[in-house]
Design an enzyme around this catalytic site. Structure first.
Site, short mmCIF file in Angstrom:
data_model
loop_
_atom_site.label_atom_id
_atom_site.label_comp_id
_atom_site.label_asym_id
_atom_site.label_seq_id
_atom_site.Cartn_x
_atom_site.Cartn_y
_atom_site.Cartn_z
N GLU A 18 7.11 -10.71 23.06
CA GLU A 18 8.21 -9.92 23.25
C GLU A 18 7.93 -9.04 24.33
O GLU A 18 8.85 -8.69 25.06
CB GLU A 18 8.24 -8.71 22.01
CG GLU A 18 9.76 -8.10 22.02
CD GLU A 18 9.86 -7.07 20.53
OE1 GLU A 18 9.22 -6.19 20.62
OE2 GLU A 18 10.58 -7.60 19.99
N HIS B 243 -8.52 -28.49 9.85
CA HIS B 243 -8.07 -29.53 8.95
C HIS B 243 -6.65 -29.81 9.20
O HIS B 243 -5.69 -30.73 8.42
CB HIS B 243 -8.48 -29.34 7.45
CG HIS B 243 -10.04 -29.53 7.39
ND1 HIS B 243 -10.58 -30.72 7.02
CD2 HIS B 243 -10.75 -28.15 7.36
CE1 HIS B 243 -11.89 -30.32 6.95
NE2 HIS B 243 -11.89 -28.88 7.06
#
Ligand SMILES: O=P(O)(O)OC[C@H]1O[C@](O)(CO)[C@@H](O)[C@@H]1O
Length: 407
Positions: free
Chosen positions: A282, A313
């Site tokens: 932002e 993973h």
């Protein structure tokens, strides 16, 4: 850069598009500091609000502040969005080990009614406190959810007077708070010189203060202050915020990186990257400079990431072996939080071993020779080779405490 930094700390109106000071640093100034905005010292007002928050938080925690029927508050629901949600929600998760476990905390932000429904469906309205957090008190999501929450409460308790015991507001806008039906006696204020994304150590942190208590909240403010002082005083070559900012410019503009992964090796930091997304994206989501001229450089990366080891993973494959350059910050703690013991505390070594192994693999990779030396068949060698030389920063702290979380 240093000129703008100093102007920021002096309370000058460096936010030129909104003609405002950018003075969240005053929120953690010591009681005797003098920081002026337009000739007025803002520090006494900051501490007056902190004291009111501490008094209120203490009364909720002790059970002295009851709901309309006299029942003790058991659940605090923060309704807010953007900086009025991400900051307190992130810090609550980060400091969960320090929270009062007899109280529950929930954070509602999405205008999708399912968010409020799931947050309240198993709650007793008589034991629920809503904190409506909105700097402007005009944000559609927050006002809509707060209005629905008030109906939910009144459907159960049937008396308008109940609102005063079950709703408090955190805002800069007393007029809108009154229009909504919350007495300003139940409002904790902050000021237009606090940007929404920097606001969780203002009144916006009330839910967090109730969770961890006023003393821990003040320890957190001390942590912020330590970094503020470091940013002001440290020489450029040892100034962590400056160096991290410059590294971002370097990766983005000179190495062509499009994104930046933030990978905390702490379950408690599960919301940290989401919080950083607002803080960074932002702030830097611009394609013009301060004078409104088109920017001819990259202004900010996509910030993303989830806690290790889950990401290992899922998407680490692309960081290690994909075609993109993805700089990464690895964040870890030497000690597990105090609440963990026995086998669960011992798992911390495994967690940290993963962090160090990832940092090493990203930096040095695995050469074809090393892969061959492991007896891997020749046709598999390119698939097992990691090129390395991925830029990472490893950020280590002793323990995740309120003070450290702010640093
Ligand atoms: O606290 P408010 O005024 O409800 O605003 C919520 C969020 O909306 C924004 O203004 C932008 O959408 C953020 O900067 C802010 O954190």
């Amino acid at each position: 850069m240093f000129g703008l930094r100093d102007a920021m700390f002096r309370g000058e109106r460096i936010n030129t598009t909104e003609d405002r000071a950018v003075l969240h640093t005053a929120l953690r100034a010591p009681r005797d500091a003098v920081i002026e905005v337009d000739g007025e010292n803002v520090v006494p007002a900051v501490h007056a609000v902190l004291d009111r928050m501490a008094d209120f938080a203490g009364r909720v925690r002790s059970g002295e502040w009851t709901g309309h029927t006299g029942k003790r508050i058991r659940t605090v629901v923060n309704i807010g969005i953007g900086g009025s949600d991400l900051g307190p929600a992130m810090a609550y998760e980060a400091l969960r080990a320090y929270t009062d476990r007899s109280l529950a905390f929930r954070f509602v932000s999405n205008v999708d009614g399912a968010d409020l429904h799931e947050a309240t469906r198993d709650l007793d309205p008589a034991e629920t406190l809503f904190i409506v957090a909105s700097k402007t008190f005009t944000t559609i999501e927050t006002i809509t959810n707060a209005t629905s929450a008030r109906s939910w409460l009144l459907d159960a308790l049937g008396d308008e007077k109940a609102v005063a015991r079950h709703f408090v507001a955190l805002s800069t806008n007393a007029g809108k708070v009154t229009d909504f039906g919350i007495d300003t006696a139940n409002m904790f204020e902050f000021w237009d010189w606090v940007g929404g994304r920097y606001s969780f150590d203002s009144a916006i942190g009330l839910s967090l203060m109730i969770a961890i208590g006023p003393d821990r909240f003040r320890e957190m403010l001390d942590g912020f202050r330590i970094v503020d002082e470091h940013f002001v005083n440290a020489p450029a070559d040892a100034n962590a915020p400056l160096l991290m900012g410059l590294l971002g410019v370097w990766y983005n503009n000179f190495l062509g990186a499009q994104s930046h992964a933030v990978l905390p090796y702490s379950h408690y930091l599960s919301k940290f990257t989401a919080y950083l997304q607002q803080l960074d994206m932002e702030s830097n989501g611009k394609s013009v400079d301060r004078e409104g001229r088109p920017a001819t450089w990259q202004t900010g990366p996509v910030v993303w990431g989830t806690p290790g080891t889950n990401g290992q993973h899922a998407y680490y494959q692309l960081i290690h072996q994909g075609t993109k350059l993805i700089p990464a910050d690895l964040i870890g703690f030497a000690r597990p939080v105090a609440g963990l013991s026995g086998g669960l505390a011992a798992q911390h070594d495994l967690l940290m071993a993963n962090l160090f192994a990832q940092g090493q693999a990203l930096a040095f990779g695995r050469t074809a020779e090393e892969v061959r030396a492991e007896g891997v068949p020749e046709e598999q060698v390119p698939h097992r080779t990691f090129r390395g030389n991925h830029p990472t920063t490893t950020i280590l702290a002793t323990e995740l405490t309120p003070r450290c979380s702010a640093s």
